[in-house]
Scaffold this motif. Structure first.
Motif, PDB file in Angstrom:
ATOM      1  N   ILE A   1       1.723  -9.019  -7.373  1.00  0.00           N
ATOM      2  CA  ILE A   1       1.717 -10.382  -7.917  1.00  0.00           C
ATOM      3  C   ILE A   1       1.758 -11.412  -6.792  1.00  0.00           C
ATOM      4  O   ILE A   1       0.977 -12.371  -6.770  1.00  0.00           O
ATOM      5  CB  ILE A   1       2.914 -10.585  -8.871  1.00  0.00           C
ATOM      6  CG1 ILE A   1       2.747  -9.726 -10.128  1.00  0.00           C
ATOM      7  CG2 ILE A   1       3.046 -12.064  -9.249  1.00  0.00           C
ATOM      8  CD1 ILE A   1       3.983  -9.700 -11.021  1.00  0.00           C
ATOM      9  N   VAL A   2       2.675 -11.223  -5.852  1.00  0.00           N
ATOM     10  CA  VAL A   2       2.836 -12.180  -4.754  1.00  0.00           C
ATOM     11  C   VAL A   2       1.578 -12.250  -3.901  1.00  0.00           C
ATOM     12  O   VAL A   2       1.119 -13.335  -3.517  1.00  0.00           O
ATOM     13  CB  VAL A   2       4.059 -11.822  -3.891  1.00  0.00           C
ATOM     14  CG1 VAL A   2       4.132 -12.719  -2.654  1.00  0.00           C
ATOM     15  CG2 VAL A   2       5.341 -11.964  -4.698  1.00  0.00           C
ATOM     16  N   LEU A   3       0.985 -11.103  -3.592  1.00  0.00           N
ATOM     17  CA  LEU A   3      -0.217 -11.077  -2.757  1.00  0.00           C
ATOM     18  C   LEU A   3      -1.396 -11.739  -3.453  1.00  0.00           C
ATOM     19  O   LEU A   3      -2.193 -12.440  -2.821  1.00  0.00           O
ATOM     20  CB  LEU A   3      -0.555  -9.631  -2.381  1.00  0.00           C
ATOM     21  CG  LEU A   3       0.365  -8.998  -1.328  1.00  0.00           C
ATOM     22  CD1 LEU A   3       0.169  -7.489  -1.282  1.00  0.00           C
ATOM     23  CD2 LEU A   3       0.109  -9.601   0.041  1.00  0.00           C
ATOM     24  N   ASN A   4      -1.523 -11.551  -4.768  1.00  0.00           N
ATOM     25  CA  ASN A   4      -2.609 -12.185  -5.509  1.00  0.00           C
ATOM     26  C   ASN A   4      -2.437 -13.703  -5.561  1.00  0.00           C
ATOM     27  O   ASN A   4      -3.394 -14.459  -5.364  1.00  0.00           O
ATOM     28  CB  ASN A   4      -2.684 -11.625  -6.934  1.00  0.00           C
ATOM     29  CG  ASN A   4      -3.490 -10.349  -7.025  1.00  0.00           C
ATOM     30  OD1 ASN A   4      -4.717 -10.364  -6.960  1.00  0.00           O
ATOM     31  ND2 ASN A   4      -2.811  -9.225  -7.158  1.00  0.00           N
TER      32      ASN A   4
ATOM     33  N   LEU B   1       0.826  -1.210   0.000  1.00  0.00           N
ATOM     34  CA  LEU B   1       0.000   0.000   0.000  1.00  0.00           C
ATOM     35  C   LEU B   1       0.861   1.261   0.000  1.00  0.00           C
ATOM     36  O   LEU B   1       0.547   2.241  -0.681  1.00  0.00           O
ATOM     37  CB  LEU B   1      -0.933   0.003   1.211  1.00  0.00           C
ATOM     38  CG  LEU B   1      -2.072  -1.030   1.199  1.00  0.00           C
ATOM     39  CD1 LEU B   1      -2.927  -0.906   2.448  1.00  0.00           C
ATOM     40  CD2 LEU B   1      -2.941  -0.874  -0.049  1.00  0.00           C
ATOM     41  N   LYS B   2       1.947   1.244   0.760  1.00  0.00           N
ATOM     42  CA  LYS B   2       2.874   2.389   0.750  1.00  0.00           C
ATOM     43  C   LYS B   2       3.459   2.586  -0.649  1.00  0.00           C
ATOM     44  O   LYS B   2       3.546   3.725  -1.146  1.00  0.00           O
ATOM     45  CB  LYS B   2       3.998   2.159   1.760  1.00  0.00           C
ATOM     46  CG  LYS B   2       3.623   2.449   3.197  1.00  0.00           C
ATOM     47  CD  LYS B   2       3.717   3.945   3.518  1.00  0.00           C
ATOM     48  CE  LYS B   2       5.174   4.396   3.555  1.00  0.00           C
ATOM     49  NZ  LYS B   2       5.282   5.847   3.849  1.00  0.00           N
ATOM     50  N   ASN B   3       3.867   1.509  -1.295  1.00  0.00           N
ATOM     51  CA  ASN B   3       4.416   1.603  -2.651  1.00  0.00           C
ATOM     52  C   ASN B   3       3.366   2.031  -3.670  1.00  0.00           C
ATOM     53  O   ASN B   3       3.709   2.515  -4.754  1.00  0.00           O
ATOM     54  CB  ASN B   3       5.008   0.246  -3.080  1.00  0.00           C
ATOM     55  CG  ASN B   3       6.302  -0.076  -2.357  1.00  0.00           C
ATOM     56  OD1 ASN B   3       7.014   0.814  -1.892  1.00  0.00           O
ATOM     57  ND2 ASN B   3       6.617  -1.361  -2.246  1.00  0.00           N
ATOM     58  N   SER B   4       2.093   1.846  -3.309  1.00  0.00           N
ATOM     59  CA  SER B   4       0.998   2.254  -4.192  1.00  0.00           C
ATOM     60  C   SER B   4       0.597   3.710  -3.970  1.00  0.00           C
ATOM     61  O   SER B   4      -0.349   4.199  -4.604  1.00  0.00           O
ATOM     62  CB  SER B   4      -0.217   1.342  -3.980  1.00  0.00           C
ATOM     63  OG  SER B   4       0.101  -0.004  -4.296  1.00  0.00           O
ATOM     64  N   GLY B   5       1.284   4.386  -3.048  1.00  0.00           N
ATOM     65  CA  GLY B   5       1.051   5.816  -2.849  1.00  0.00           C
ATOM     66  C   GLY B   5       0.185   6.181  -1.668  1.00  0.00           C
ATOM     67  O   GLY B   5      -0.144   7.357  -1.469  1.00  0.00           O
ATOM     68  N   PHE B   6      -0.192   5.208  -0.838  1.00  0.00           N
ATOM     69  CA  PHE B   6      -1.020   5.487   0.337  1.00  0.00           C
ATOM     70  C   PHE B   6      -0.125   5.733   1.553  1.00  0.00           C
ATOM     71  O   PHE B   6       0.934   5.118   1.688  1.00  0.00           O
ATOM     72  CB  PHE B   6      -1.976   4.321   0.613  1.00  0.00           C
ATOM     73  CG  PHE B   6      -2.931   4.037  -0.520  1.00  0.00           C
ATOM     74  CD1 PHE B   6      -4.028   4.857  -0.751  1.00  0.00           C
ATOM     75  CD2 PHE B   6      -2.726   2.957  -1.375  1.00  0.00           C
ATOM     76  CE1 PHE B   6      -4.905   4.597  -1.798  1.00  0.00           C
ATOM     77  CE2 PHE B   6      -3.588   2.689  -2.416  1.00  0.00           C
ATOM     78  CZ  PHE B   6      -4.688   3.516  -2.634  1.00  0.00           C
TER      79      PHE B   6
ATOM     80  N   SER C   1       8.342  -3.323 -10.982  1.00  0.00           N
ATOM     81  CA  SER C   1       8.438  -2.332  -9.911  1.00  0.00           C
ATOM     82  C   SER C   1       8.146  -3.011  -8.579  1.00  0.00           C
ATOM     83  O   SER C   1       7.535  -4.095  -8.540  1.00  0.00           O
ATOM     84  CB  SER C   1       7.437  -1.204 -10.144  1.00  0.00           C
ATOM     85  OG  SER C   1       6.102  -1.685 -10.029  1.00  0.00           O
ATOM     86  N   ASP C   2       8.574  -2.395  -7.471  1.00  0.00           N
ATOM     87  CA  ASP C   2       8.304  -2.966  -6.150  1.00  0.00           C
ATOM     88  C   ASP C   2       6.805  -3.119  -5.922  1.00  0.00           C
ATOM     89  O   ASP C   2       6.348  -4.097  -5.320  1.00  0.00           O
ATOM     90  CB  ASP C   2       8.908  -2.074  -5.060  1.00  0.00           C
ATOM     91  CG  ASP C   2      10.423  -2.143  -5.026  1.00  0.00           C
ATOM     92  OD1 ASP C   2      10.975  -3.097  -5.610  1.00  0.00           O
ATOM     93  OD2 ASP C   2      11.050  -1.248  -4.429  1.00  0.00           O
ATOM     94  N   GLN C   3       6.039  -2.144  -6.425  1.00  0.00           N
ATOM     95  CA  GLN C   3       4.589  -2.193  -6.251  1.00  0.00           C
ATOM     96  C   GLN C   3       3.985  -3.372  -6.995  1.00  0.00           C
ATOM     97  O   GLN C   3       3.161  -4.127  -6.464  1.00  0.00           O
ATOM     98  CB  GLN C   3       3.966  -0.869  -6.740  1.00  0.00           C
ATOM     99  CG  GLN C   3       2.479  -0.716  -6.439  1.00  0.00           C
ATOM    100  CD  GLN C   3       1.602  -1.114  -7.614  1.00  0.00           C
ATOM    101  OE1 GLN C   3       2.090  -1.507  -8.664  1.00  0.00           O
ATOM    102  NE2 GLN C   3       0.290  -1.046  -7.408  1.00  0.00           N
TER     103      GLN C   3
ATOM    104  N   HIS D   1      11.079 -13.216  -0.189  1.00  0.00           N
ATOM    105  CA  HIS D   1      12.145 -13.316  -1.189  1.00  0.00           C
ATOM    106  C   HIS D   1      11.589 -13.350  -2.610  1.00  0.00           C
ATOM    107  O   HIS D   1      12.235 -12.854  -3.546  1.00  0.00           O
ATOM    108  CB  HIS D   1      13.004 -14.549  -0.918  1.00  0.00           C
ATOM    109  CG  HIS D   1      13.967 -14.354   0.212  1.00  0.00           C
ATOM    110  ND1 HIS D   1      15.113 -13.600   0.095  1.00  0.00           N
ATOM    111  CD2 HIS D   1      13.935 -14.780   1.498  1.00  0.00           C
ATOM    112  CE1 HIS D   1      15.763 -13.591   1.244  1.00  0.00           C
ATOM    113  NE2 HIS D   1      15.059 -14.302   2.123  1.00  0.00           N
ATOM    114  N   LEU D   2      10.411 -13.953  -2.773  1.00  0.00           N
ATOM    115  CA  LEU D   2       9.787 -13.952  -4.096  1.00  0.00           C
ATOM    116  C   LEU D   2       9.480 -12.530  -4.541  1.00  0.00           C
ATOM    117  O   LEU D   2       9.692 -12.167  -5.712  1.00  0.00           O
ATOM    118  CB  LEU D   2       8.504 -14.786  -4.064  1.00  0.00           C
ATOM    119  CG  LEU D   2       7.736 -14.895  -5.383  1.00  0.00           C
ATOM    120  CD1 LEU D   2       8.618 -15.514  -6.471  1.00  0.00           C
ATOM    121  CD2 LEU D   2       6.463 -15.722  -5.191  1.00  0.00           C
ATOM    122  N   SER D   3       8.996 -11.694  -3.602  1.00  0.00           N
ATOM    123  CA  SER D   3       8.729 -10.297  -3.917  1.00  0.00           C
ATOM    124  C   SER D   3      10.017  -9.569  -4.312  1.00  0.00           C
ATOM    125  O   SER D   3      10.041  -8.801  -5.278  1.00  0.00           O
ATOM    126  CB  SER D   3       8.079  -9.601  -2.713  1.00  0.00           C
ATOM    127  OG  SER D   3       7.853  -8.236  -2.978  1.00  0.00           O
TER     128      SER D   3
END
Length: 421
Positions: free
Chosen positions: A180-183, A44-49, A173-175, A163-165
């Motif tokens: 991808i990993v969370l999905n 969420l931080k990487n998404s701008g929140f 990008s980090d975001q 580590h996958l992330s």
């Protein structure tokens, strides 16, 4: 006294099919939870929140768990535990996929709430399912086994997914890597659904569907009211304090590590995983410790010894020291959780275990949601360190209440060990 190894060998010889199935569900659900704990705030931080919105999303999620306690209890009574669990798992996967992929704040908030409602089915039904399908002499071990398996899954998920992330971050990008990993991890819930379809037995499929809905609601509310007195009420006060204190810091651990130490997602995953390894070891030795020293004495010593390490975390002093502090804080504060949970089932009557489990979940998650909301605001306005001081106060008061109320509970029933959670 039996060795820890012989206790678990005896347990696995007598474990029921439904308990085995539920342990499988716990494993996959906890891997998803580990992804959430390690990566969601960072994503969420990487998404701008900002931290305040991250705290809002996490608090609404936990609020859903809290407010889901009553409807889940009613649904489980009206339908059955099997159907309730399957519906809850499906709500979890659909809601989380929407939160991760639709970045419209009010939609994210709404489905974070529904995810919490779905998640509440796992938390509420775990205690009754394990309790009802385990012989009395193996209940401490059963709940400890569930606790250990949760932490093993958390360690595995934290290491692999962190580590996958980081690995995907070399291509995206980090975001996007976090997304991808969370999905992918969220999709693992479908495996838990398949496992849940195999549940059988009277306790899993019985229902009160022939009763009018108003009767079921009335029975549930009255069940809650009867528990709001005496030792049960004091137990719930302790639960609320621990929930409030934990809420202010625990959901933000990954963000705290990443942005105070400036480290990668993989290193964050390493530290989070290492912090749980001691909890796994502690969970394994809790049954023989509780039998030898008593449940309350074991709990009090563990919780009080965790406080110095919590203080150390609030003053980051490099990766090595903070990793050690996380290791011992997590181990000592959490290893006795199966024992604490056992008190809830023990002080509730035979007909009130689902109600008690719901009420504990409601209380814990309601105050945890408040803690998360406050923690996000405090971190955004002041610093990442400040909430730790309030958490320490909550933990000390909660531990004191637990001791004053239950210090004599092992004496008249030295050989009884009934557990929950």
């Amino acid at each position: 006294m039996k060795t820890a190894f012989s206790v678990y060998v005896d347990f696995f010889k007598n474990i029921s099919k439904n308990v085995k199935l539920y342990l499988g569900i716990i494993f996959f659900a906890t891997v998803v939870s580990s992804a959430y704990n390690v990566l969601f705030g960072i994503y969420l931080k990487n998404s701008g929140f900002n931290e305040a919105f991250v705290g809002q999303i996490m608090s609404v999620n936990t609020l859903g768990v809290a407010l889901g306690a009553l409807p889940v209890a009613i649904f489980a009574e009206r339908m059955n535990k099997k159907v309730t669990l399957i519906v809850g798992l499906l709500i979890m996967v659909i809601s989380n996929l929407i939160v991760l992929n639709v970045h419209i704040p009010f939609i994210m908030v709404f489905f974070a709430f529904t995810f919490g409602i779905g998640n509440s089915t796992l938390m509420i039904l775990q205690a009754p399912i394990i309790y009802e399908h385990t012989p009395a002499e193996h209940r401490v071990t059963a709940f400890s086994m569930a606790f250990v398996l949760q932490n093993v899954a958390f360690v595995t998920g934290s290491l692999v997914l962190g580590h996958l992330s980081s690995m995907l971050g070399t291509f995206y990008s980090d975001q996007m890597a976090g997304r991808i990993v969370l999905n992918v991890s969220t999709a693992l819930i479908f495996i838990a659904v398949i496992i849940a379809l195999k549940f059988s037995g009277t306790h899993m499929v019985s229902s009160q569907r022939e009763q009018p809905l108003s009767t079921t609601v009335s029975v549930t509310i009255n069940g809650f009211k009867k528990l709001l007195q005496g030792k049960t009420l004091l137990y719930l006060i302790q639960v609320s304090l621990i929930g409030l204190g934990a809420g202010m810091i625990v959901p933000f651990f990954s963000m705290y590590l990443k942005y105070t130490l400036t480290i990668s997602d993989g290193v964050v995953g390493n530290i989070m995983a290492i912090s749980q390894i001691g909890t796994v070891i502690g969970g394994l030795i809790v049954p023989p410790l509780a039998k030898k020293h008593g449940r309350i004495r074991t709990v009090i010593i563990c919780q009080l010894f965790s406080i110095p390490f919590l203080i150390s975390i609030s003053f980051p002093q490099g990766i090595l020291i903070i990793t050690m502090s996380f290791f011992f804080r997590s181990s000592l504060m959490n290893m006795a959780s199966p024992i604490i949970g056992s008190l809830a089932m023990e002080i509730a009557g035979d007909e009130a275990r689902t109600f008690m489990s719901s009420l504990v979940s409601l209380t814990n998650n309601l105050f945890r949601a408040v803690g998360i909301y406050l923690g996000g605001i405090i971190m955004f306005r002041y610093s990442y360190n400040t909430p730790y001081y309030w958490t320490i106060v909550c933990y000390l008061i909660g531990t004191f209440i637990l001791y004053k109320v239950f210090k004599h509970i092992d004496q008249p029933k030295a050989k009884e060990h009934v557990v929950v959670q």
